[in-house]
Design a protein around this motif. Structure first.
Motif, short mmCIF file in Angstrom:
data_model
loop_
_atom_site.label_atom_id
_atom_site.label_comp_id
_atom_site.label_asym_id
_atom_site.label_seq_id
_atom_site.Cartn_x
_atom_site.Cartn_y
_atom_site.Cartn_z
N GLN A 116 5.19 -4.40 46.03
CA GLN A 116 4.15 -4.09 46.13
C GLN A 116 2.86 -5.21 45.92
N THR A 117 2.55 -4.57 44.47
CA THR A 117 1.48 -5.02 44.08
C THR A 117 1.69 -6.45 43.87
N LEU A 148 14.93 3.38 37.77
CA LEU A 148 14.06 2.50 36.54
C LEU A 148 13.77 0.98 37.78
N SER A 149 14.98 0.08 37.52
CA SER A 149 14.56 -0.41 37.95
C SER A 149 14.54 -0.96 39.19
N GLY A 150 15.10 0.52 40.18
CA GLY A 150 14.64 0.16 41.70
C GLY A 150 13.26 0.55 41.47
N GLY A 151 12.87 1.69 40.69
CA GLY A 151 11.47 2.41 41.49
C GLY A 151 10.11 0.92 40.17
N LEU A 152 10.48 0.32 39.59
CA LEU A 152 9.89 -0.22 39.14
C LEU A 152 9.32 -1.93 39.92
N GLY A 153 11.18 -2.46 39.89
CA GLY A 153 11.11 -3.12 40.99
C GLY A 153 9.89 -3.35 42.59
N THR A 154 10.13 -1.97 42.98
CA THR A 154 9.34 -1.66 44.43
C THR A 154 8.14 -1.59 44.14
N PHE A 155 7.73 -1.09 43.29
CA PHE A 155 6.05 -1.44 41.99
C PHE A 155 5.65 -2.32 42.20
N LEU A 156 6.38 -3.43 41.99
CA LEU A 156 5.92 -4.98 41.87
C LEU A 156 5.97 -5.14 43.11
N PHE A 216 1.03 2.93 38.01
CA PHE A 216 1.06 4.28 39.11
C PHE A 216 0.63 4.82 39.46
N TYR A 217 -0.43 5.21 39.01
CA TYR A 217 -1.49 6.75 40.03
C TYR A 217 -2.44 5.82 39.47
N MET A 235 -4.90 -3.36 52.64
CA MET A 235 -5.06 -4.11 52.15
C MET A 235 -3.13 -4.16 52.23
N GLY A 236 -2.49 -3.63 53.09
CA GLY A 236 -1.28 -4.32 53.24
C GLY A 236 -0.39 -3.55 52.12
N ILE A 237 -0.65 -1.68 51.79
CA ILE A 237 0.54 -1.85 50.23
C ILE A 237 0.67 -0.14 51.25
N SER A 238 1.82 -0.23 51.27
CA SER A 238 2.78 0.97 51.91
C SER A 238 2.35 2.43 50.84
N LEU A 239 2.02 3.17 51.29
CA LEU A 239 1.92 3.96 50.59
C LEU A 239 3.46 4.81 50.01
N PRO A 240 4.42 4.93 51.04
CA PRO A 240 5.50 6.01 50.50
C PRO A 240 5.90 4.71 49.46
N GLY A 241 5.49 3.76 50.24
CA GLY A 241 5.81 2.29 48.75
C GLY A 241 5.56 2.61 47.41
#
Length: 201
Positions: free
Chosen positions: A144-145, A134-142, A56-57, A80-86
Motif C-alpha cells: 500500500q505504501t 506477520l508476513s501477510g500484514g507487513l507485505g500488505t502494508f508495504l 501502522f498508525y 492518494m489511492g491508499i485503501s483504508l481496509p488495506g
C-alpha cells in the motif's frame, strides 16, 4: 538396574530435550522483545526520519511550505489511492502476532511441564500462523505504501519486524527438531517419564 551405556544414552537424550526446550524459550523471548520494540517503543513506525514518518498508525510526510511534518488523515490517504481496509488489515495482523507472542512462552512452559507431545504440534501450528499473519500484514502494508517508502528509509521498527520473522522461522525449525527427537526417543511415551525409561536387569 540400568547399564552404564544405557544410563549415559538416556542422559544424553534428556539433555537434548532440555536444550531444545530452552532454545525455544530463548527464541520466544527474543521474538517478544523485538515485537515490543517495533510496535510499542517505535509505535509501529517502520520509517521514522526527520522528514518522513510512516507506520501502522502514522502517515506523515514533509510539508515544504510549513517546513514541518504533516500527518495525513484518512480522507487524504484515500485521495492518494491508499485503501483504508488495506491499512487496517495489516495493523490487525501485526498486533495479533504481538498477542500471540505474549502468551506463547506461557504455553510453551505449560507443554514442557506436562510433557504433552501433542502440545508441541500445537506449538508448531501457532508458529506457522504467526509467520503467515506477520508476513501477510507487513507485505500488505508495504504494498500500500511502496510509492512513498524507499528501501533506505526503513528504520529500527521495520528491522525489528524482519528479525521477528527470522526468529519465528527459527522457532519452527526448533519445534520440528523437538518433535522428531521425541518421536525417535520413544514412539508412544514421553521421554521424561519413568515409564519411558528402559529398565534392564
Amino acid at each position: 538396574m540400568l547399564k552404564p551405556g544405557t544410563r549415559m544414552g538416556l542422559l544424553q537424550q534428556r539433555c537434548t530435550g532440555h536444550l531444545l526446550c530452552a532454545l525455544t524459550l530463548l527464541e520466544a523471548a527474543g521474538t517478544l522483545a523485538l515485537m515490543l520494540y517495533a510496535l510499542l517503543w517505535e509505535a509501529g513506525n517502520l520509517v521514522n526520519l526527520p522528514d518522513k514518518r510512516i507506520g501502522f498508525y502514522n502517515f506523515c510526510l514533509w510539508n515544504g511550505t510549513a517546513r514541518e511534518l504533516q500527518c495525513l488523515e484518512y480522507k487524504h490517504l484515500q485521495a492518494m489511492g491508499i485503501s483504508l481496509p488495506g491499512m487496517a488489515l495489516p495493523r490487525v495482523c501485526v498486533y495479533a502476532c504481538l498477542v500471540f507472542s505474549i502468551f506463547y512462552p506461557i504455553f510453551v512452559a505449560h507443554v514442557k511441564c506436562t510433557e504433552e507431545r501433542e502440545g508441541w504440534k500445537m506449538i508448531l501450528i501457532i508458529l506457522i500462523i504467526q509467520v503467515i499473519i506477520l508476513s501477510g500484514g507487513l507485505g500488505t502494508f508495504l504494498f500500500q505504501t511502496s510509492q512513498w517508502i524507499h528501501p533506505s528509509d526503513f528504520t529500527g521498527g521495520f528491522l525489528a519486524l524482519v528479525g521477528t520473522q527470522a526468529l519465528l522461522l527459527l522457532q519452527i525449525l526448533t519445534a520440528t527438531m523437538y518433535i522428531r527427537w521425541a518421536k525417535h526417543t520413544h514412539p508412544y511415551q514421553s521421554p521424561f517419564t519413568e515409564k519411558a525409561l528402559p529398565i534392564e536387569i
